[in-house]
Every structure is written in structure tokens, then in C-alpha cells.
Design an enzyme around this catalytic site. Structure first.
Site, PDB file in Angstrom:
ATOM      1  N   ARG A  69       0.806  -1.226   0.000  1.00 40.98           N
ATOM      2  CA  ARG A  69       0.000   0.000   0.000  1.00 40.98           C
ATOM      3  C   ARG A  69       0.836   1.272   0.000  1.00 40.98           C
ATOM      4  NH1 ARG A  69      -2.763  -4.097   2.439  1.00 40.98           N
ATOM      5  NH2 ARG A  69      -1.870  -3.656   4.448  1.00 40.98           N
ATOM      6  N   GLU A 106       5.649 -11.200  14.394  1.00 40.50           N
ATOM      7  CA  GLU A 106       5.165 -11.770  15.655  1.00 40.50           C
ATOM      8  C   GLU A 106       5.658 -13.205  15.820  1.00 40.50           C
ATOM      9  OE1 GLU A 106       0.928 -12.349  18.026  1.00 40.50           O
ATOM     10  OE2 GLU A 106       0.993 -11.284  16.115  1.00 40.50           O
TER      11      GLU A 106
END
Length: 182
Positions: A69, A106
Site C-alpha cells: 500500500r 510476531e
């Protein structure tokens, strides 16, 4: 709403054009969907204009957009301020010689790459993405630019998720955001 404390009449339109989708892509996530911002020409123009106004006079020579994006917001900003656009991509997406930077996720790691020679020592860079969450991708992009001798002037995002403390990974470097998600 803008992170420099200045309220701008365009910010409510920008913020209201971002759709929040609960439990996407997995339960417990509130996904900040910018596709609805892109469907609103006024809000999209306001978003680009606010970034252009901020960076027009900062002698930025490179706008580095983070996949994917950052590729939407980066090129119009780069064109408007007279800078080149450099894509920062996931591994094995750029042809030719690249340099890469690993960063933590993560669960595990990922890499970001850019073309060798796309950015020169002394270039003044703006790093752009749609959103900052944990800050890992922005930090990796800054490390890549640092390695080639560029000066990272600032990072900019449309949206910040402040509860994830992504700013903490930027090492005190400036971050400008338009909308802080609640």
C-alpha cells in the site's frame, strides 16, 4: 488527528473514509481498510495533498514506498514534490541486484528488499506506508536506507495503531500520521 498536533479540516473526511472490518484477517483484529478511502476521490486527494504540503519544501529526493500500500500513496507524492519513487519489496519480487534487510514478525522473520543503486548516499528520503502497527517494516526500510548512506527525513503513514507501540521501533526518528485508530 495529525501527529504534529495541528487539526486540519480534511482529517475528519479522511478518517471517516477508512472502513474498519472486525475479525479480519483473523478473530480479534480490527482491520483498517483503506480501499474505501481510495473509492472517495476527495478523501484520497486530501490524503495526498496533506503529505505533499508537508514534504514539498523539505528537499526530499527519494520517496520509499513499502509494499504494497505504500505503492499507492508514494508515487503521487513523489511526482508532486519532484522526487524519485523507490519500491521497498518483499523478497524475490524485484529483478536485478538487490540489498535486503531482515525484520521480526510476531512469529518469525521476513525480509525487505530494494534495488542496488536506486538510492544514493546523501539522498534525503521519506518512507511511506498506509499504516504503522508494530513498526517492523518501517524500521527495516529505514535500516536499508541507512546502509546506503541516505538520510531518512521522516516516516509517514495514513493510519497509526498506537496501542501496538510501533513508534518505539523507529529509534526516535520522526513519524507523521494523519489518523490514529482508536
Amino acid at each position: 488527528m495529525a501527529s504534529d498536533g495541528a487539526e486540519d479540516h480534511r482529517l475528519p473526511r479522511i478518517a471517516s473514509s477508512i472502513r474498519v472490518i472486525p475479525d479480519f484477517p483473523k478473530p480479534g483484529i480490527l482491520f483498517q481498510d483503506i480501499t474505501t478511502l481510495l473509492l472517495d476521490p476527495e478523501a484520497f486527494k486530501d490524503t495526498i495533498d496533506m503529505f505533499v504540503e508537508r514534504y514539498r519544501d523539505k528537499e526530499i529526493s527519494v520517496v520509499a514506498g513499502i509494499e504494497a500500500r505504500g505503492f499507492i500513496f508514494g508515487p503521487p507524492i513523489a511526482l508532486a514534490i519532484g522526487a524519485k519513487f523507490v519500491p521497498m519489496r518483499k523478497p524475490k519480487k524485484l529483478p536485478g541486484e538487490v540489498i535486503s534487510e531482515e525484520y521480526s514478525l510476531e512469529y518469525g522473520t521476513d525480509k525487505m528488499e530494494m534495488h542496488v543503486g536506486a538510492v544514493q548516499a546523501g539522498d534525503r528520503a521519506l518512507v511511506i506506508d498506509d499504516l504503522i502497527a508494530t513498526g517492523g517494516t518501517l524500521a527495516a526500510a529505514m535500516r536499508l536506507l541507512d546502509r546506503v548512506g541516505a538520510e531518512v527525513v521522516e516516516c509517514a503513514c495514513v493510519i497509526e495503531l498506537p496501542e501496538l507501540k510501533g513508534r518505539d521501533k523507529l529509534g526516535g526518528r520522526p513519524l507523521f500520521v494523519l489518523v490514529k485508530a482508536v
